[in-house]
Enzyme design. Structure first.
Site, mmCIF file in Angstrom:
data_model
loop_
_atom_site.group_PDB
_atom_site.id
_atom_site.type_symbol
_atom_site.label_atom_id
_atom_site.label_comp_id
_atom_site.label_asym_id
_atom_site.label_seq_id
_atom_site.Cartn_x
_atom_site.Cartn_y
_atom_site.Cartn_z
ATOM 1 N N MET A 230 0.867 -1.180 0.000
ATOM 2 C CA MET A 230 0.000 0.000 0.000
ATOM 3 C C MET A 230 0.900 1.225 0.000
ATOM 4 S SD MET A 230 -2.854 1.158 2.755
ATOM 5 C CE MET A 230 -3.767 2.669 2.517
ATOM 6 N N GLY A 238 -0.698 12.528 4.126
ATOM 7 C CA GLY A 238 -1.202 13.392 5.193
ATOM 8 C C GLY A 238 -2.538 14.031 4.894
ATOM 9 N N HIS A 241 -5.935 10.026 2.401
ATOM 10 C CA HIS A 241 -6.222 9.100 1.295
ATOM 11 C C HIS A 241 -6.032 7.636 1.703
ATOM 12 C CE1 HIS A 241 -6.552 12.522 -1.332
ATOM 13 N NE2 HIS A 241 -5.337 12.925 -0.994
ATOM 14 N N GLU A 265 -0.032 -8.451 5.171
ATOM 15 C CA GLU A 265 1.257 -9.144 5.167
ATOM 16 C C GLU A 265 2.322 -8.244 5.780
ATOM 17 O OE1 GLU A 265 4.494 -10.315 1.741
ATOM 18 O OE2 GLU A 265 2.375 -10.339 1.202
#
Length: 408
Positions: A230, A238, A241, A265
């Site tokens: 990710m 910041g 999102h 993970e």
């Protein structure tokens, strides 16, 4: 000897910090190319340049990796003011260009004019996949609400495979243990965030970030989606999102009866903070996490409802319970604070209890001196100190989540 030291000093001038030397950009307008304020730098470069994150052989080294904001068409240039071979014979500089070429896919430009031609085609770029969620974020600088979209994509989507190859290069710079994935495995799901913006009266899209999720098989007929990677790109960090993306992904999988629960993970500390915030926000709406039920302690009802409605496993549901219990506890009331502390410590004490059970089994097969060393490790006073330390750390983590919740 003095000559050797002098030589070392001179050679040291040809060392560059690769985090500083690597200049990244997401370009929307031609003027962004020369605008220093649009440049950002990696957090990590050890995967390419070694643990010391240094490139040898150049003065004033600048590795330019510029991407068009939407399609991520790439401009790659290496610049420097001097090269070690201009001054010293028999000393080879690092192959900086070769190292970068290992991670960026073919098809990049080396010429700014070619890059600007690709930039002009950005109006043709549209987000891949199907739209899952649209949201707005207020931008203080622009004094306006900006619109963002989250899409789910399959690797079979035309053009996406090549786009993903360009996108994943950012992992190397911003995730410490990053590796590229095998996209040909059809168990991968991709989720992307885009910003909608205007340029000369046209609507364009900029890449904000993404997430990859692998669907593991769970016997007999379920899957367990596991978040693998990710990343929200630095110019957008910041702004919330990450929370929007994680919540959207959770809601997507919640709609599938085939999904057992959602895991991650090797989650980073930042990801755990984000997950705490999102899961607490989601669980607040569940009846089993009501104020009255929180006061009665963690229950099987909470674990079942969190799993069935939100695909949250029992371990994470317990953590959510503790955060919400803290939210409802007046910590200035000594008795209530003590009850909360004991509730959390009871869970934290689990691993110590496991050690005690293992020790009991070991007594039968250990020599006396080995047993003594294990017993000394289990010193009760030390246990209490460690437990208190763990509790204080958990309390600080929970308070940060509640602060963010209050702001939201």
């Amino acid at each position: 000897m003095a000559g050797v030291n002098e030589m070392e000093k001179k050679l040291a001038e040809y060392k560059c910090d690769t985090n500083q030397a690597t200049c990244l950009k997401l370009v929307r307008f031609p003027e962004d190319i020369e605008d220093e304020s649009t440049t950002f730098h990696p957090e990590y470069s050890h995967q390419l340049f070694g643990d010391d994150e240094v490139a040898f052989g150049y003065k004033g080294l600048q590795i330019q990796l510029y991407y068009t904001a939407g399609n991520l068409s790439t401009l790659f240039k290496v610049k420097y003011s001097a090269k070690v071979t201009e001054t010293f014979d028999c000393v080879e500089p690092d192959d900086v260009e070769g190292k970068i070429r290992e991670i960026i896919p073919p098809g990049f430009c080396c010429n700014t004019d070619d890059f600007i031609t690709l930039l002009e085609k950005e109006a043709n770029f549209k987000p891949f996949g199907s739209l899952l969620h649209t949201y707005k974020v207020h931008n203080v600088e622009e004094g306006a609400d900006l619109t963002y979209q989250i899409h789910k994509v399959d690797i079979s989507c035309p053009g996406f495979r090549e786009y993903h190859e360009r996108l994943q290069t950012f992992l190397m710079w911003f995730i410490e243990t990053a590796s590229f994935i095998d996209v040909d495995d059809d168990r991968w799901d991709f989720f992307l965030v885009f910003e909608k913006y205007n340029k000369d009266g046209e609507t364009l899209y900029a890449t904000v970030g993404y997430m990859t999720v692998y669907n593991y098989y769970v016997y007999p007929d379920k899957t367990r989606p596991r978040v693998s990677q990710m990343l929200i790109l630095p110019p957008f960090q910041g702004e919330g999102h990450g929370a929007q993306l994680l919540e959207t992904v959770h809601r997507f999988y919640c709609n599938s009866p085939k999904v057992q629960d959602i895991t991650a993970e090797d989650p980073s500390e930042n990801y755990v903070k984000l997950r705490d915030f999102v899961l607490v926000k989601l669980c607040m709406a569940l009846p089993s996490f009501s104020t009255e039920k929180l006061a009665q302690g963690f229950s099987e009802e909470m674990a079942v409802e969190a799993r069935e409605k939100l695909k949250i496993n029992k371990k994470h549901a317990r953590r959510v319970y503790e955060i919400l219990r803290l939210r409802n506890t007046d910590m200035s009331d000594e008795e209530k604070a003590r009850e909360f502390r004991l509730e959390v410590k009871k869970r934290l004490f689990g691993p110590y209890r496991k050690n005690q059970r293992e020790l009991t089994k070991m007594r039968k097969c250990l020599r006396p001196e080995e047993l003594a060393s294990h017993i000394s490790q289990m010193d009760t006073r030390l246990q209490h100190e460690e437990l208190e330390k763990s509790y204080q750390e958990v309390l600080a983590e929970y308070r940060r989540v509640l602060e963010r919740l209050a702001q939201a």
